[in-house]
Design an enzyme around this catalytic site. Structure first.
Site, PDB file in Angstrom:
ATOM      1  N   CYS A   1      39.818  45.597  40.338  1.00 53.26           N
ATOM      2  CA  CYS A   1      39.610  44.315  41.014  1.00 53.26           C
ATOM      3  C   CYS A   1      38.391  43.574  40.482  1.00 53.26           C
ATOM      4  O   CYS A   1      38.434  42.368  40.219  1.00 53.26           O
ATOM      5  CB  CYS A   1      39.474  44.527  42.523  1.00 53.26           C
ATOM      6  SG  CYS A   1      38.453  45.908  42.990  1.00 53.26           S
TER       7      CYS A   1
ATOM      8  N   HIS B   1      35.081  40.411  46.815  1.00 52.83           N
ATOM      9  CA  HIS B   1      34.023  40.830  45.882  1.00 52.83           C
ATOM     10  C   HIS B   1      33.342  39.594  45.300  1.00 52.83           C
ATOM     11  O   HIS B   1      33.997  38.589  45.027  1.00 52.83           O
ATOM     12  CB  HIS B   1      34.626  41.636  44.729  1.00 52.83           C
ATOM     13  CG  HIS B   1      35.106  43.005  45.091  1.00 52.83           C
ATOM     14  ND1 HIS B   1      34.863  43.614  46.306  1.00 52.83           N
ATOM     15  CD2 HIS B   1      35.842  43.891  44.375  1.00 52.83           C
ATOM     16  CE1 HIS B   1      35.417  44.825  46.319  1.00 52.83           C
ATOM     17  NE2 HIS B   1      36.014  45.027  45.154  1.00 52.83           N
TER      18      HIS B   1
HETATM   19  C1  2RA Z   1      36.209  49.317  44.649  1.00 50.93           C
HETATM   20  N1  2RA Z   1      37.016  48.358  42.579  1.00 50.93           N
HETATM   21  O1  2RA Z   1      35.878  48.188  44.972  1.00 50.93           O
HETATM   22  C2  2RA Z   1      36.990  49.570  43.385  1.00 50.93           C
HETATM   23  C3  2RA Z   1      38.371  50.076  43.668  1.00 50.93           C
HETATM   24  N2  2RA Z   1      39.124  49.171  44.437  1.00 50.93           N
HETATM   25  O2  2RA Z   1      35.956  50.345  45.307  1.00 50.93           O
END
Ligand code: 2RA
Length: 335
Positions: free
Chosen positions: A126, A240
């Protein structure tokens, strides 16, 4: 089209069902799949309840495509078995991403690598997906020399246990009451940040950081791009965020950079400083776009740029990108 979703009861698997429905993917038959302990549970899809099947039953049902989000060990064992049965697998785990025979795809960037021979296709991490969606048009225009990225990753990237830990800690903090939750992390996450995502490697980086380094080069098809990353877990429920510093081979015009981003597929620019407008996880929630803001020249380094990049890690960072790969396969008669 017969579609299997392997890991259908997890956070990403559930999101895959939601996105398949929202995007009207032509599902003629759905086969939700999960581990033996979940067989028989029910999931809902387009207002109808489906019983979760086991792996063998799913293969026997002969879906055209199987979207996997069930962890690396499950993908390592079962993706080849599905592929051997003629089923095209789009795998969200890290198991196959760096296999030279397996395409690692962000449709806006490199879907053209896909052929009908590809029976296992890897969905990138991601934190990598959102970064390369923003950087691809800039790489094409100015050729990226080096990327320095720091991430601010939500707990949904870890899974349900981490979401429950954050909720439990928050409840305890606010209500002053103990609530039962297991620790997904070694440390409290509420009112804290944890500069470790996944395990540490011998070079002092985490697996998550090296995923960003290695996957970026493969997706952008340019091993000359130098990448360094620091990935951090923060107490955010979803979405994120990334502070990205990019050094280019060639100089750039900031207005042109903004235009390239505003016209890039899958990107929305939110960058209006007088009105304090910039991307935030709460604005990216349940959206499929990558939001870019804080666009500014790095005044400490020639040909260098700073960006702030935010995206819903369960959607474009996982489920939506996987569904978009399946859409591309279907639209180009590759499944
Ligand atoms: C996380 N990118 O954010 C890793 C797996 N989804 O933990």
């Amino acid at each position: 089209m017969k579609v299997a979703v392997v890991g259908a009861t997890g956070l990403v698997g559930t999101k895959m069902l939601q996105v398949l429905s929202e995007r009207n993917f032509p599902v003629s038959e759905l086969i939700p799949v999960a581990s033996a302990k979940s067989v028989g549970r029910e999931v809902e899809f387009r207002g109808k309840k489906y019983k979760v099947a086991g792996m063998e039953a799913a293969i026997a049902a002969k879906p055209d495509v199987a979207l996997f989000s069930a962890g690396g060990s499950t993908s390592t064992e079962w993706a080849p078995k599905f592929a051997a049965a003629g089923i095209t697998v789009v795998d969200n785990s890290s198991a196959w991403r760096m296999d030279p025979k397996v395409p690692l795809v962000v449709p806006e960037i490199n879907a053209d690598v896909l052929t009908s021979n590809d029976k296992i296709i890897a969905n990138p991490n991601c934190s990598t997906i959102q970064m390369v969606v923003a950087l691809a048009p800039l790489h094409k225009a100015y050729k990226i020399k080096r990327i320095v990225v720091a991430t601010y990753q939500s707990v949904t990237g870890t899974g349900v246990k981490a979401v429950e830990q954050l909720k439990g800690e928050r409840h305890k903090e606010v209500a002053g009451k103990e609530s039962s939750y297991e620790m997904a992390y070694k440390y409290p996450i509420d009112l804290n940040v944890i500069p470790q995502i996944d395990v540490f490697l011998d070079n002092g980086y985490t697996k998550e950081e090296m995923k960003m380094v290695n996957e970026t080069k493969k997706i952008m098809r340019d091993d000359s791009i130098r990448v360094t990353a620091t990935t951090v877990r923060i107490p955010v429920m979803g979405g994120h965020s990334e502070a990205v510093n990019i050094e280019f081979e060639n100089d750039f015009d900031l207005a042109e950079v903004r235009h390239l981003l505003e016209t890039a597929p899958g990107v929305i620019v939110v960058d209006d400083l007088p009105n304090h407008k910039y991307p935030m996880p709460m604005d990216a929630h349940e959206k499929d776009d990558v939001f870019v803001g804080r666009i500014r020249r790095d005044e400490s380094q020639p040909n260098a740029l700073n960006l702030w990049v935010v995206s819903d890690n369960l959607r474009k960072g996982a489920a939506t990108n996987a569904v978009q790969i399946a859409e591309y396969l279907a639209a180009n008669n590759l499944i």
